[in-house]
Design an enzyme around this catalytic site. Structure first.
Site, short mmCIF file in Angstrom:
data_model
loop_
_atom_site.label_atom_id
_atom_site.label_comp_id
_atom_site.label_asym_id
_atom_site.label_seq_id
_atom_site.Cartn_x
_atom_site.Cartn_y
_atom_site.Cartn_z
N ASN A 14 0.87 -1.18 0.00
CA ASN A 14 0.00 0.00 0.00
C ASN A 14 0.91 1.24 0.00
O ASN A 14 1.45 1.61 1.04
CB ASN A 14 -0.90 -0.03 1.25
CG ASN A 14 -1.77 1.20 1.36
OD1 ASN A 14 -1.85 2.01 0.42
ND2 ASN A 14 -2.42 1.36 2.50
N TRP A 15 1.05 1.85 -1.17
CA TRP A 15 1.97 2.99 -1.29
C TRP A 15 1.37 4.30 -0.79
O TRP A 15 2.06 5.31 -0.73
CB TRP A 15 2.41 3.15 -2.76
CG TRP A 15 3.46 2.16 -3.18
CD1 TRP A 15 4.07 1.22 -2.41
CD2 TRP A 15 4.05 2.04 -4.49
NE1 TRP A 15 5.00 0.52 -3.15
CE2 TRP A 15 5.00 1.01 -4.43
CE3 TRP A 15 3.86 2.71 -5.70
CZ2 TRP A 15 5.76 0.62 -5.53
CZ3 TRP A 15 4.62 2.33 -6.80
CH2 TRP A 15 5.56 1.29 -6.71
N LYS A 16 0.09 4.30 -0.48
CA LYS A 16 -0.57 5.53 0.01
C LYS A 16 -0.28 6.69 -0.94
O LYS A 16 -0.16 6.47 -2.15
CB LYS A 16 -0.16 5.81 1.46
CG LYS A 16 -0.34 4.56 2.34
CD LYS A 16 -0.18 4.80 3.80
CE LYS A 16 -0.35 3.46 4.53
NZ LYS A 16 -0.38 3.58 5.97
N HIS A 96 -9.69 1.20 4.47
CA HIS A 96 -8.46 1.37 5.24
C HIS A 96 -8.75 2.35 6.39
O HIS A 96 -9.55 3.28 6.24
CB HIS A 96 -7.36 1.92 4.33
CG HIS A 96 -6.02 1.94 4.98
ND1 HIS A 96 -5.65 2.93 5.85
CD2 HIS A 96 -4.99 1.07 4.92
CE1 HIS A 96 -4.42 2.68 6.28
NE2 HIS A 96 -3.99 1.55 5.74
N GLU A 98 -7.21 4.79 7.49
CA GLU A 98 -7.01 6.21 7.13
C GLU A 98 -8.25 6.75 6.42
O GLU A 98 -8.63 7.91 6.59
CB GLU A 98 -5.74 6.37 6.28
CG GLU A 98 -4.49 6.22 7.14
CD GLU A 98 -3.27 5.70 6.41
OE1 GLU A 98 -3.24 5.72 5.17
OE2 GLU A 98 -2.34 5.24 7.10
N GLU A 166 -6.05 -4.96 10.39
CA GLU A 166 -5.03 -3.94 10.63
C GLU A 166 -5.38 -3.17 11.91
O GLU A 166 -6.20 -2.25 11.88
CB GLU A 166 -5.00 -2.94 9.47
CG GLU A 166 -4.56 -3.53 8.16
CD GLU A 166 -3.89 -2.48 7.28
OE1 GLU A 166 -2.73 -2.68 6.91
OE2 GLU A 166 -4.52 -1.45 7.01
N GLY A 172 1.95 2.24 10.87
CA GLY A 172 2.96 3.29 10.78
C GLY A 172 3.63 3.62 12.11
O GLY A 172 4.31 4.64 12.22
N SER A 206 2.78 -2.20 10.53
CA SER A 206 4.21 -2.30 10.86
C SER A 206 4.84 -3.64 10.48
O SER A 206 5.69 -4.15 11.21
CB SER A 206 4.44 -1.97 12.34
OG SER A 206 4.08 -0.62 12.60
N GLY A 227 2.63 -1.17 4.40
CA GLY A 227 2.64 0.25 4.05
C GLY A 227 4.06 0.75 3.88
O GLY A 227 4.71 0.51 2.85
N GLY A 228 4.59 1.42 4.91
CA GLY A 228 5.90 2.07 4.84
C GLY A 228 7.01 1.21 4.24
O GLY A 228 7.77 1.67 3.38
P1 PGA Z 1 2.46 0.27 7.77
O1 PGA Z 1 1.03 0.54 7.07
O2 PGA Z 1 2.99 -1.02 7.20
O3 PGA Z 1 3.29 1.46 7.40
O4 PGA Z 1 2.19 0.17 9.22
C1 PGA Z 1 0.14 -0.51 6.82
C2 PGA Z 1 -1.09 0.03 6.14
O5 PGA Z 1 -1.44 1.20 6.36
O6 PGA Z 1 -1.75 -0.68 5.37
#
Ligand code: PGA
Length: 242
Positions: A14-16, A96, A98, A166, A172, A206, A227-228
């Site tokens: 997930n590159w956001k 998600h 967010e 999640e 994050g 994470s 994500g990150g």
């Molecule tokens: P993260 O994000 O791996 O940076 O914790 C995961 C996500 O938001 O899907």
């Protein structure tokens, strides 16, 4: 539609709101895919880069990070499930945290989005997760069951939908539940309602190269949403490697 049962595990990047054309070119040229073809690798760039990455992809699938709950019409700025299917996008992250927290998405919106995706032969990856406050109150399972009940549409089944667990507090932050907690929560998600027995359930929050093996080897975990750590091609290669 992709046959989910053809795969042993799923790794969804997930590159956001990150990346540009140069980043994508470099990422693809440095990415090394697993020899084990039963591992399904999915990259979800920002919407504006979906077409470019679909045309340049080699050996991985492309996913969107969002879709409209509307099919068509006067909804300025929205992107429909049908348009995603035109771009050879195979998956779409939905709900998600967010999107739920920053853009006020509700379970009902997520339900409509997922139904539209399924109707257009895309696989929704429906995210659920508890906040730290909910975890501390000991109501994680209740929260997850309620989110699933309301956000999974009637047309969904284990062959056309993926679930991602999640924990909001793990996204994050570098924090994760213990390995035992992850397995127990996934066990609960699969078994609290017979409908979900055979669903693929990914863990997200994470995930890094130094914890992915322990997480993925759990019997109730079918993959990871990253994500990150998915923004660095070397780190992502380590995460997906055999
Ligand atoms: P993260 O994000 O791996 O940076 O914790 C995961 C996500 O938001 O899907």
């Amino acid at each position: 539609m992709i046959k989910l049962d053809d795969f042993s595990s799923f790794f969804v990047a997930n590159w956001k709101l990150n990346g540009n054309f140069q980043f994508i070119d470099q990422f693809i040229s440095k990415l090394s895919l697993p020899k084990d073809r039963s591992k399904c690798v999915v990259i979800c760039p920002s919407s504006i880069h979906l077409d470019y990455i679909s045309k340049h992809k080699i050996g991985f699938y492309v996913g969107s990070q969002n879709v409209s709950q509307h099919k068509e019409g006067a909804f300025t700025g929205e992107i429909s499930a049908e348009s995603l299917s035109d771009l050879n996008v195979s998956f779409c992250i939905v709900g998600h945290s967010e999107r739920r927290q920053i853009f006020y998405e509700k379970d009902e919106d997520i339900n409509l989005k997922s139904a539209n995706l399924i109707a257009n032969k895309l696989i929704p990856i429906v995210c659920v997760g508890e906040t730290l406050e909910q975890k501390e109150k000991g109501i994680t399972n209740q929260v997850l069951a309620k989110q699933l009940k309301a956000s999974i549409p009637n047309s969904s089944n284990f062959g056309n939908t993926i679930i991602a667990y999640e924990p909001v507090w793990a996204i994050g932050t570098g924090l994760t539940p213990t390995i035992e907690e992850i397995n127990n929560t996934h066990h609960f998600l699969k078994n609290h309602n017979p409908k979900f027995n055979n669903y693929k359930i990914l863990y997200g929050g994470s995930v890094k190269s130094n914890n992915v093996k322990d997480i993925i080897s759990l019997s109730n975990v079918d993959g990871a949403l990253i994500g990150g750590a998915s923004l660095n091609s070397d780190e992502f290669t380590k995460i997906i490697e055999d």
